[in-house]
Design a protein around this motif. Structure first.
Motif, mmCIF file in Angstrom:
data_model
loop_
_atom_site.group_PDB
_atom_site.id
_atom_site.type_symbol
_atom_site.label_atom_id
_atom_site.label_comp_id
_atom_site.label_asym_id
_atom_site.label_seq_id
_atom_site.Cartn_x
_atom_site.Cartn_y
_atom_site.Cartn_z
ATOM 1 N N GLN A 9 32.265 37.972 -32.118
ATOM 2 C CA GLN A 9 33.351 38.282 -31.197
ATOM 3 C C GLN A 9 33.655 39.767 -31.270
ATOM 4 N N ALA A 10 34.071 40.345 -30.142
ATOM 5 C CA ALA A 10 34.469 41.747 -30.112
ATOM 6 C C ALA A 10 35.533 41.943 -29.038
ATOM 7 N N THR A 11 36.446 42.869 -29.278
ATOM 8 C CA THR A 11 37.482 43.176 -28.296
ATOM 9 C C THR A 11 37.968 44.597 -28.520
ATOM 10 N N LEU A 12 38.747 45.106 -27.554
ATOM 11 C CA LEU A 12 39.303 46.453 -27.632
ATOM 12 C C LEU A 12 40.818 46.390 -27.692
ATOM 13 N N GLY A 13 41.423 47.336 -28.403
ATOM 14 C CA GLY A 13 42.866 47.457 -28.453
ATOM 15 C C GLY A 13 43.373 48.433 -27.412
ATOM 16 N N PRO A 14 44.692 48.535 -27.239
ATOM 17 C CA PRO A 14 45.262 49.414 -26.215
ATOM 18 C C PRO A 14 45.009 50.886 -26.464
ATOM 19 N N ASP A 15 44.731 51.273 -27.704
ATOM 20 C CA ASP A 15 44.442 52.673 -28.012
ATOM 21 C C ASP A 15 42.951 52.954 -28.074
#
Length: 434
Positions: free
Chosen positions: A85-91
Motif C-alpha cells: 500500500q502507498a499514499t501521499l499526505g497533504p504536505d
C-alpha cells in the motif's frame, strides 16, 4: 512490474503537459515529487496535442516497487520495494507499507523507516497532517507516526471509507448512514442517518462537505460537516456507483450503476452537464487543473471541455498507459502566460495590486477557488502569489458565502477571461454584487 527509466514514456503538449508511464502491472506506483499535494490534480491537453514517446520496448521484473519520476529530467528512482500500500499526505510526504506491515515515509527526498510496524497491512490508507498516517483496517481505525506507536479505535464495517485532505476526519458509509470519526479521538464520533444505504462517499477539497452515493436512490446526498446534517444534494438520473472530485471542487464525476460512462456535474450550481463514454480505472477519468476532462475511450485517451463536453484533444493508443496527472509546470511558465494573454490584452502591471476602479462592465475577478476554510484559501493564495500571480482572498459577504481566491479585478470580462484561460487550472469569472 517495475519499468526501467528508459521505459518511461512522456507525452507532452506545449502548454500544459500531460504525462503517461508505460505500465507493467497495477502495482507500479509513481510517487514523490510526481504528485505534490493539491496536485495529483491533472494535466490536460489542447487540440492537436503532440506525443513524444520512445519506441523501444523495455524489460520488466515482477516487483511491487514505488517509483519517483522527476518531471524536469524524466529520471526514475526507486523509493521502496515490495510494497502493498502507498499514499501521499497533504504536505507531499509519501507513506508505504510492505507485506510485513512495515512503514517507510519519504519527505523532501529523506526516507525514514518507522521503528514499529502497523498491526496489519491496511485496506485503505490516508496521509494526514503532522506526518501522521491514518489506516482503515476494519474493525479498527489506526493512527500512527514515525515517533509514536500505532493506536486504534473501533471502526464499524462499511462499504466505503473517506478522509479529508488533512486526515483530521474520517467518514464511514454504514448500512443506514454516515459515521464521522476523529482519528485522534479528540471528539466523539457522530452519526448522520440517511434514507438509503450509502455506497460510496468523498469529501470536498476544503473538507466541509461529504458527497454520498446511495444504493437505490438516484443522485447524491450531501452532508454539512459542521452542521452535521444532510443538505441539498445533486440530482442524477440513476444511482451512482463511484464518485470523484477535482482538487478544487469545481467538477464532480460520477459513474452510473449501469454502463461504462461518466457523468459530469458542475458542482457550484449542482448541474448535470451530461455524460461521455468512459471506462473507470484507478487513474482515469479525472479533471485537470485547467478544467479539462481526461477519459480513456477505446484504445485512446480523450480530452473534453467539461462545460460543453466538446472534444479538445486525443492521444492515439494512449489507453494502454497509466496516466500520472500533475499540476507541475516548467519554471516561469505562469509569467509567460500572463505576458501574452489574449495577444494584446495585457494583465495589470502589478497582479497583486490590480486597479480597483471598475470598468464599464464593473470589476471582474478571475476566481480559482472558494472555500469555507479561511486557512485553506489563504494558503492557496500564497502559493499562487509565490508563482507570480498576485492572488488575494475576498472575505465572505454572508454566512453562505465562502473565502474566494481571486486574481484582479479587471475592467472587462474579456480581459479577465483571457487571464483565466492562461492559468492552466479551473477558473470562473466573479463579479461582486453591488
Amino acid at each position: 512490474m517495475r519499468p526501467k527509466s528508459d521505459s518511461t514514456r512522456q507525452r507532452r503538449a506545449s502548454q500544459p503537459s500531460i504525462w503517461s508511464v508505460t505500465p507493467a502491472t497495477p502495482k507500479t506506483i509513481a510517487a514523490g515529487q510526481l504528485c505534490p499535494p493539491l496536485a495529483c490534480a491533472s494535466r490536460t491537453t489542447k487540440t492537436g496535442m503532440s506525443a513524444k514517446a520512445k519506441s523501444e520496448k523495455s524489460d520488466t521484473t515482477l516487483k511491487s516497487d514505488v517509483l519517483a519520476l522527476d518531471l524536469g529530467s524524466a529520471r526514475v528512482d526507486t523509493v521502496a520495494v515490495a510494497i502493498e500500500q502507498a499514499t501521499l499526505g497533504p504536505d507531499g510526504t509519501l507513506y508505504t507499507v510492505d507485506g510485513k506491515a512495515r512503514v517507510v515515509s519519504a519527505a523532501r527526498r529523506v526516507r525514514v523507516a518507522w521503528p514499529q510496524p502497523l498491526p496489519a497491512v491496511p485496506l485503505q490508507m490516508f496521509g494526514a497532517a503532522d506526518q501522521r498516517l491514518v489506516a482503515a483496517d476494519p474493525p479498527k481505525l489506526i493512527t500512527a507516526a514515525a515517533d509514536q506507536p500505532p493506536t486504534s479505535r473501533p471502526l464499524p464495517a462499511g462499504s466505503d471509507v473517506a478522509a479529508t485532505r488533512w486526515g483530521d476526519l474520517v467518514a464511514v458509509a454504514t448500512d443506514s448512514g454516515v459515521l464521522l470519526m476523529d482519528p485522534l479521538g479528540r471528539r466523539e464520533a457522530t452519526f448522520i442517518a440517511l434514507s438509503d444505504h450509502p455506497r460510496a462517499l468523498v469529501f470536498s477539497p476544503s473538507g466541509h462537505r461529504i458527497y454520498v452515493a446511495r444504493r437505490t436512490e438516484p443522485g447524491l446526498a450531501a452532508i454539512d460537516r459542521y452542521d452535521l446534517d444532510e443538505i441539498d444534494g445533486v440530482a442524477l438520473p440513476l444511482p451512482a456507483e463511484t464518485i470523484r472530485l477535482d482538487p478544487l471542487g469545481r467538477w464532480l464525476l460520477a459513474k452510473p450503476t449501469g454502463g461504462d460512462s461518466v457523468w459530469v456535474v458542475d458542482l457550484p450550481v449542482k448541474r448535470l452537464v451530461g455524460s461521455v463514454p468512459s471506462t473507470w480505472r484507478v487513474d482515469l477519468p479525472a479533471i485537470g487543473p485547467d478544467g479539462a476532462l481526461i477519459v480513456p475511450r477505446g484504445d485512446d485517451i480523450v480530452s473534453y471541455r467539461p462545460d460543453s463536453l466538446a472534444e479538445a484533444g486525443r492521444v492515439k493508443g494512449g489507453a494502454s498507459d497509466v496516466w500520472l496527472l500533475t499540476a507541475w509546470r516548467p519554471r516561469g511558465s505562469y509569467r509567460g502566460a500572463f505576458a501574452d494573454a489574449d495577444g494584446g490584452a495585457a494583465a495589470p502591471a502589478d497582479q497583486g495590486t490590480a486597479a480597483d476602479t471598475a470598468g464599464p462592465e464593473g470589476p471582474m475577478y478571475v476566481q480559482v477557488s472558494t472555500s469555507q476554510n479561511e486557512a485553506w484559501s489563504s494558503e492557496m493564495a500564497q502559493q499562487l502569489s509565490r508563482a507570480g500571480l498576485g492572488a488575494r482572498v475576498l472575505q465572505p459577504k454572508n454566512p453562505d458565502d465562502g473565502y474566494r481566491v481571486v486574481l484582479g479585478p479587471y475592467p472587462t470580462r474579456a480581459q479577465a477571461e483571457a487571464i483565466g484561460r492562461k492559468l492552466g487550472r479551473p477558473f470562473w469569472i466573479y463579479q461582486p454584487t453591488p
